[in-house]
Design an enzyme around this catalytic site. Structure first.
Site, PDB file in Angstrom:
ATOM      1  N   CYS A  22     -30.160  -5.063  19.410  1.00 61.71           N
ATOM      2  CA  CYS A  22     -31.553  -4.611  19.285  1.00 61.71           C
ATOM      3  C   CYS A  22     -32.392  -5.149  20.450  1.00 61.71           C
ATOM      4  O   CYS A  22     -32.421  -6.358  20.703  1.00 61.71           O
ATOM      5  CB  CYS A  22     -32.124  -5.080  17.955  1.00 61.71           C
ATOM      6  SG  CYS A  22     -33.901  -4.850  17.835  1.00 61.71           S
TER       7      CYS A  22
ATOM      8  N   CYS B 213     -35.020  -7.794  19.367  1.00 67.58           N
ATOM      9  CA  CYS B 213     -34.369  -9.070  19.039  1.00 67.58           C
ATOM     10  C   CYS B 213     -34.025  -9.813  20.327  1.00 67.58           C
ATOM     11  O   CYS B 213     -34.175 -11.037  20.413  1.00 67.58           O
ATOM     12  CB  CYS B 213     -33.103  -8.851  18.217  1.00 67.58           C
ATOM     13  SG  CYS B 213     -33.387  -8.495  16.472  1.00 67.58           S
TER      14      CYS B 213
ATOM     15  N   HIS C 241     -35.352  -9.353  12.305  1.00 65.58           N
ATOM     16  CA  HIS C 241     -35.107  -7.931  12.542  1.00 65.58           C
ATOM     17  C   HIS C 241     -35.399  -7.111  11.290  1.00 65.58           C
ATOM     18  O   HIS C 241     -34.770  -7.290  10.246  1.00 65.58           O
ATOM     19  CB  HIS C 241     -33.659  -7.679  12.971  1.00 65.58           C
ATOM     20  CG  HIS C 241     -33.400  -6.219  13.228  1.00 65.58           C
ATOM     21  ND1 HIS C 241     -33.696  -5.623  14.433  1.00 65.58           N
ATOM     22  CD2 HIS C 241     -32.939  -5.237  12.424  1.00 65.58           C
ATOM     23  CE1 HIS C 241     -33.406  -4.330  14.350  1.00 65.58           C
ATOM     24  NE2 HIS C 241     -32.941  -4.070  13.142  1.00 65.58           N
TER      25      HIS C 241
ATOM     26  N   THR D  92     -39.454   4.612  18.994  1.00 62.09           N
ATOM     27  CA  THR D  92     -38.291   4.603  19.892  1.00 62.09           C
ATOM     28  C   THR D  92     -37.511   3.300  19.837  1.00 62.09           C
ATOM     29  O   THR D  92     -36.343   3.267  20.234  1.00 62.09           O
ATOM     30  CB  THR D  92     -38.721   4.841  21.355  1.00 62.09           C
ATOM     31  OG1 THR D  92     -39.662   3.832  21.737  1.00 62.09           O
ATOM     32  CG2 THR D  92     -39.342   6.219  21.529  1.00 62.09           C
TER      33      THR D  92
ATOM     34  N   HIS E 176     -37.155  -1.839  15.688  1.00 61.63           N
ATOM     35  CA  HIS E 176     -37.471  -3.210  15.268  1.00 61.63           C
ATOM     36  C   HIS E 176     -38.984  -3.169  15.164  1.00 61.63           C
ATOM     37  O   HIS E 176     -39.653  -2.903  16.178  1.00 61.63           O
ATOM     38  CB  HIS E 176     -36.981  -4.204  16.323  1.00 61.63           C
ATOM     39  CG  HIS E 176     -37.288  -5.650  16.056  1.00 61.63           C
ATOM     40  ND1 HIS E 176     -36.335  -6.644  16.151  1.00 61.63           N
ATOM     41  CD2 HIS E 176     -38.446  -6.284  15.725  1.00 61.63           C
ATOM     42  CE1 HIS E 176     -36.892  -7.829  15.889  1.00 61.63           C
ATOM     43  NE2 HIS E 176     -38.179  -7.630  15.628  1.00 61.63           N
TER      44      HIS E 176
ATOM     45  N   HIS F   4     -42.841  -3.124  15.270  1.00 59.03           N
ATOM     46  CA  HIS F   4     -43.766  -3.687  16.266  1.00 59.03           C
ATOM     47  C   HIS F   4     -45.139  -3.095  16.038  1.00 59.03           C
ATOM     48  O   HIS F   4     -45.279  -1.909  15.782  1.00 59.03           O
ATOM     49  CB  HIS F   4     -43.277  -3.402  17.692  1.00 59.03           C
ATOM     50  CG  HIS F   4     -42.855  -2.001  17.946  1.00 59.03           C
ATOM     51  ND1 HIS F   4     -41.616  -1.505  17.567  1.00 59.03           N
ATOM     52  CD2 HIS F   4     -43.503  -0.965  18.505  1.00 59.03           C
ATOM     53  CE1 HIS F   4     -41.520  -0.234  17.902  1.00 59.03           C
ATOM     54  NE2 HIS F   4     -42.667   0.123  18.472  1.00 59.03           N
TER      55      HIS F   4
ATOM     56  N   HIS G 216     -48.462  -2.118  17.785  1.00 57.41           N
ATOM     57  CA  HIS G 216     -49.145  -1.879  19.056  1.00 57.41           C
ATOM     58  C   HIS G 216     -50.599  -2.337  18.916  1.00 57.41           C
ATOM     59  O   HIS G 216     -51.257  -2.005  17.916  1.00 57.41           O
ATOM     60  CB  HIS G 216     -49.173  -0.384  19.378  1.00 57.41           C
ATOM     61  CG  HIS G 216     -47.858   0.251  19.644  1.00 57.41           C
ATOM     62  ND1 HIS G 216     -47.387   0.496  20.914  1.00 57.41           N
ATOM     63  CD2 HIS G 216     -46.904   0.735  18.800  1.00 57.41           C
ATOM     64  CE1 HIS G 216     -46.208   1.106  20.841  1.00 57.41           C
ATOM     65  NE2 HIS G 216     -45.887   1.260  19.568  1.00 57.41           N
TER      66      HIS G 216
END
Ligand code: 5GP
Ligand code: ZN
Length: 113
Positions: A3, A6, A45, A94, A97, A99, A101
């Site tokens: 990943c 990760c 993860h 895309t 994992h 996230h 923004h």
């Protein structure tokens, strides 16, 4: 470890890290869409928002509060900024994992494209 995020968290892939602690890492997006474009990730993860369990409630809260703190430190709190979690194909996720923004520094359109 395959990943991408990760590997960023483990510092196997370089990133412009703006914050880290034992649970979170925040770094500048490699392809920024605004003057501030930071990604806040958990070290743990979790592939998508669909994979969140109740045990992640605290972690997600920390991610959001950290995003707000980074925006505040950048001077964007009063004028405004946007936080976004994309989930799966229709939202354009895309990297699998999770996230957050954190985007600021320009007027952001709504609704999103
Ligand atoms: P998504 O489309 O999954 O919501 O967002 C993934 C984000 O990760 C994109 O904004 C993309 O520019 C960013 N990204 C992809 N690969 C890397 C990388 O290797 N380093 C950094 N800093 N950002 C990346
Ligand atoms: Zn991962």
């Amino acid at each position: 470890m395959s990943c991408l995020f990760c590997r960023v968290a483990a510092k196997e892939i370089p990133a412009s890290i703006v914050y880290e602690d034992d649970r979170l890492v925040a770094f500048n997006d490699i392809n920024p869409q605004a003057p501030m474009h930071v990604l806040v990730i958990p070290r743990r993860h979790i592939a998508t928002l669909n994979d969140l369990g109740m045990d992640a409630d605290g972690l997600v809260g920390e991610m959001v509060r950290r995003g707000a703190a980074i925006a505040e430190e950048g001077g964007y709190a009063a004028r405004g900024y946007r936080t976004v979690f994309n989930c799966n194909a229709d939202a354009g996720q895309t990297v699998f994992h999770i996230h957050l923004h954190v985007l600021g520094g320009r007027r952001l359109g709504w609704p999103p494209g």
